[in-house]
Write a protein that holds these residues in place. Structure first.
Motif, PDB file in Angstrom:
ATOM      1  N   LEU A   1       8.133   2.302  -1.885  1.00 18.51           N
ATOM      2  CA  LEU A   1       6.999   1.492  -2.317  1.00 18.51           C
ATOM      3  C   LEU A   1       5.895   1.677  -1.295  1.00 18.51           C
ATOM      4  O   LEU A   1       6.116   1.475  -0.094  1.00 18.51           O
ATOM      5  CB  LEU A   1       7.383   0.013  -2.399  1.00 18.51           C
TER       6      LEU A   1
ATOM      7  N   THR B   1       1.233   2.053  -0.791  1.00 23.17           N
ATOM      8  CA  THR B   1      -0.123   2.072  -1.327  1.00 23.17           C
ATOM      9  C   THR B   1      -0.811   3.324  -0.816  1.00 23.17           C
ATOM     10  O   THR B   1      -0.715   3.657   0.367  1.00 23.17           O
ATOM     11  CB  THR B   1      -0.896   0.818  -0.896  1.00 23.17           C
TER      12      THR B   1
ATOM     13  N   LYS C   1      -0.986   1.109  -5.918  1.00 19.88           N
ATOM     14  CA  LYS C   1       0.394   0.789  -5.553  1.00 19.88           C
ATOM     15  C   LYS C   1       1.337   1.741  -6.279  1.00 19.88           C
ATOM     16  O   LYS C   1       1.300   1.839  -7.508  1.00 19.88           O
ATOM     17  CB  LYS C   1       0.734  -0.651  -5.929  1.00 19.88           C
TER      18      LYS C   1
ATOM     19  N   ALA D   1       5.402   3.269  -6.785  1.00 18.43           N
ATOM     20  CA  ALA D   1       6.850   3.129  -6.649  1.00 18.43           C
ATOM     21  C   ALA D   1       7.455   4.467  -7.046  1.00 18.43           C
ATOM     22  O   ALA D   1       7.069   5.053  -8.059  1.00 18.43           O
ATOM     23  CB  ALA D   1       7.389   2.021  -7.544  1.00 18.43           C
TER      24      ALA D   1
ATOM     25  N   SER E   1       5.068  -4.270 -11.403  1.00 18.20           N
ATOM     26  CA  SER E   1       4.372  -4.698 -10.183  1.00 18.20           C
ATOM     27  C   SER E   1       3.637  -3.580  -9.448  1.00 18.20           C
ATOM     28  O   SER E   1       3.191  -3.776  -8.325  1.00 18.20           O
ATOM     29  CB  SER E   1       5.379  -5.365  -9.234  1.00 18.20           C
ATOM     30  N   VAL E   2       3.506  -2.409 -10.067  1.00 21.25           N
ATOM     31  CA  VAL E   2       2.810  -1.290  -9.425  1.00 21.25           C
ATOM     32  C   VAL E   2       1.847  -0.637 -10.400  1.00 21.25           C
ATOM     33  O   VAL E   2       1.909  -0.873 -11.613  1.00 21.25           O
ATOM     34  CB  VAL E   2       3.814  -0.234  -8.881  1.00 21.25           C
ATOM     35  N   ASP E   3       0.982   0.197  -9.859  1.00 20.81           N
ATOM     36  CA  ASP E   3       0.029   0.942 -10.695  1.00 20.81           C
ATOM     37  C   ASP E   3       0.608   2.259 -11.196  1.00 20.81           C
ATOM     38  O   ASP E   3       0.305   2.699 -12.302  1.00 20.81           O
ATOM     39  CB  ASP E   3      -1.244   1.245  -9.887  1.00 20.81           C
TER      40      ASP E   3
ATOM     41  N   CYS F   1       0.638   0.074 -15.854  1.00 17.47           N
ATOM     42  CA  CYS F   1       1.343   1.041 -15.011  1.00 17.47           C
ATOM     43  C   CYS F   1       1.487   2.396 -15.707  1.00 17.47           C
ATOM     44  O   CYS F   1       1.931   2.473 -16.850  1.00 17.47           O
ATOM     45  CB  CYS F   1       2.731   0.503 -14.663  1.00 17.47           C
TER      46      CYS F   1
END
Length: 167
Positions: free
Chosen positions: A88, A90, A95, A97, A109-111, A129
């Protein structure tokens, strides 16, 4: 052979000063000359597991910074403390994963979520995402040959993504 850029609805003309991320997976101890040629000039290399060679990992690190994860064939390899089952981080305001298995990714929870394992290219938008599998750079499955993915990012946005055929 290069496939045309797939711009995901973003302006391809906004690529000046963008960072280039080259995404690979499932090299299984073989970095082909075509792959190494494509990686030249990358700002970041992401490897989604099954490197199966400490020497290959070290070689990739001489080309650009590398973010890599362990695959199902890397269990007894030692790439150092920065390579685990899930990465994980940035980068350029996005962001990321990275995991070898799609089901290990925290997509909500990530881009950008990147996985390998299947040896088949895939790109999908899941909510906000982008989920991406670059296929296998060395041992593809199906009718398509070896592949990798390339992403341009700038100011917290994905400018473009494309798959690159390596044969």
């Amino acid at each position: 052979m290069h496939l045309p850029n797939r711009f995901c609805g973003r302006d391809p003309m906004n690529s000046a000063s963008a960072k280039r991320i080259d995404i690979i997976s499932d090299t299984h101890g073989y970095l082909s000359p075509a792959l190494l040629d494509e990686l030249k000039g990358a700002d970041l290399i992401i490897h989604a597991g099954d490197l199966t060679s400490e020497m290959d990992y070290e070689h990739l690190c001489t080309i650009a910074p590398v973010r890599a994860v362990l695959g199902n064939n890397d269990y007894y390899r030692d790439y150092g403390p920065d390579v685990d089952r899930l990465a994980l981080f940035t980068y350029e305001g996005l962001k990321f994963a990275v995991a070898h298995y799609r089901e290990d990714l925290p997509v909500g929870s990530v881009d950008v979520a990147i996985n390998g394992h299947t040896h088949v290219t895939k790109e999908a938008q899941v909510g906000r995402c982008l989920v991406l599998n670059p296929g296998s750079a060395s041992y593809p499955r199906g009718t398509r040959g070896p592949t990798m993915a390339r992403m341009l990012v700038k100011d917290g946005k994905i400018i473009s993504t494309k798959f690159i055929d390596l044969d």
